[in-house]
Enzyme design. Structure first.
Site, PDB file in Angstrom:
ATOM      1  N   ASP A 170      25.980  53.726   0.843  1.00  0.00           N
ATOM      2  CA  ASP A 170      24.703  53.102   1.218  1.00  0.00           C
ATOM      3  C   ASP A 170      23.878  54.082   2.049  1.00  0.00           C
ATOM      4  OD1 ASP A 170      22.628  51.527   2.257  1.00  0.00           O
ATOM      5  OD2 ASP A 170      23.889  49.739   2.299  1.00  0.00           O
ATOM      6  N   HIS A 201      23.092  51.218  -1.806  1.00  0.00           N
ATOM      7  CA  HIS A 201      22.287  50.064  -1.431  1.00  0.00           C
ATOM      8  C   HIS A 201      21.614  49.474  -2.675  1.00  0.00           C
ATOM      9  CE1 HIS A 201      20.299  47.963   1.932  1.00  0.00           C
ATOM     10  NE2 HIS A 201      19.264  47.879   1.130  1.00  0.00           N
TER      11      HIS A 201
END
Length: 232
Positions: A170, A201
């Site tokens: 992420d 993400h």
């Protein structure tokens, strides 16, 4: 944005626009679907529709209605992305929690559905953590929540089940933040953490290039089982 319902705030100073998807027959429970920073867009509405197809009353409130109601912004357009970031930075999260409480009360009191779950994405993943710590929600799930590492001081208040999906690559939640989340929550009896190795993400987004199909299906299957156990 295709909102179709207005939900009164707790103090009666306004109404919260929301997209509501209803199941056939009596709902088995309710799921609040919390948007990313981009608004209640087609992807969030699809998630709500999917929960309704599984028998839940699904409610997706417009988080930024006090700033600019009805936004639908693209994560792939730089100007729109920056606009979305600006809305998040200007958002009053404490006041937003009161809006979430208003939605919970509306579901239970006006719609007659007692069990309520909450699922949020990105900014909504952060809000899922806050909801678990600050409300009487029955269960909550956060996907790639941002800034949770900065709110671990609230973990003692989590009394209902919380699940967090954490992609290890992420680019908004770095390795140090992920380490802090694990160190703070791994031993919490109400919290379940799942890592998704190499995913970034937005891997469970319904639309666009961010989605990883295998990862999304794995996470969504875990979420569905979690809500079946704790919500209905």
């Amino acid at each position: 944005m295709s909102t179709n319902t207005e939900i009164p705030t707790l103090d009666g100073d306004g109404t919260i626009p929301a997209y509501v998807a209803r199941p056939q027959g009596t709902p088995r429970g309710a799921i609040i679907v919390q948007q990313e920073i981009f608004g209640v867009d087609a992807g969030i509405r699809k998630k709500a529709d999917d929960w309704a197809a599984k028998g839940y009353l699904a409610v997706a409130p417009d988080t930024f209605w006090r700033q600019q109601p009805g936004i639908e912004l693209s994560p792939y357009d730089e100007a729109e992305f920056q606009q979305a970031i600006g809305h998040m930075m200007s958002h009053d999260f404490d006041l937003g929690m009161r809006d979430i409480e208003a939605v919970i009360h509306w579901i239970r009191r006006e719609q007659g559905v007692e069990k309520v779950g909450f699922v949020g994405f990105c900014m909504g993943g952060r809000i899922a953590y806050m909801v678990a710590a600050r409300t009487d929600i029955d269960a909550s799930v956060g996907y790639y929540g941002v800034m949770i590492d900065q709110m671990l001081g609230e973990k003692h208040a989590i009394s209902r089940p919380l699940m967090l999906h954490i992609p290890t690559a992420d680019h908004f939640v770095d390795a140090a933040a992920q380490k802090a989340i694990h160190e703070g929550l791994d031993d919490h009896p109400r919290v379940t953490l799942y890592d998704y190795e190499g995913l970034d993400h937005g891997f469970a987004a319904e639309i666009g290039e961010r989605r990883d199909e295998a990862g999304a299906q794995l996470a969504d299957g875990r979420t569905e089982a979690f809500f079946a156990e704790h919500v209905g």
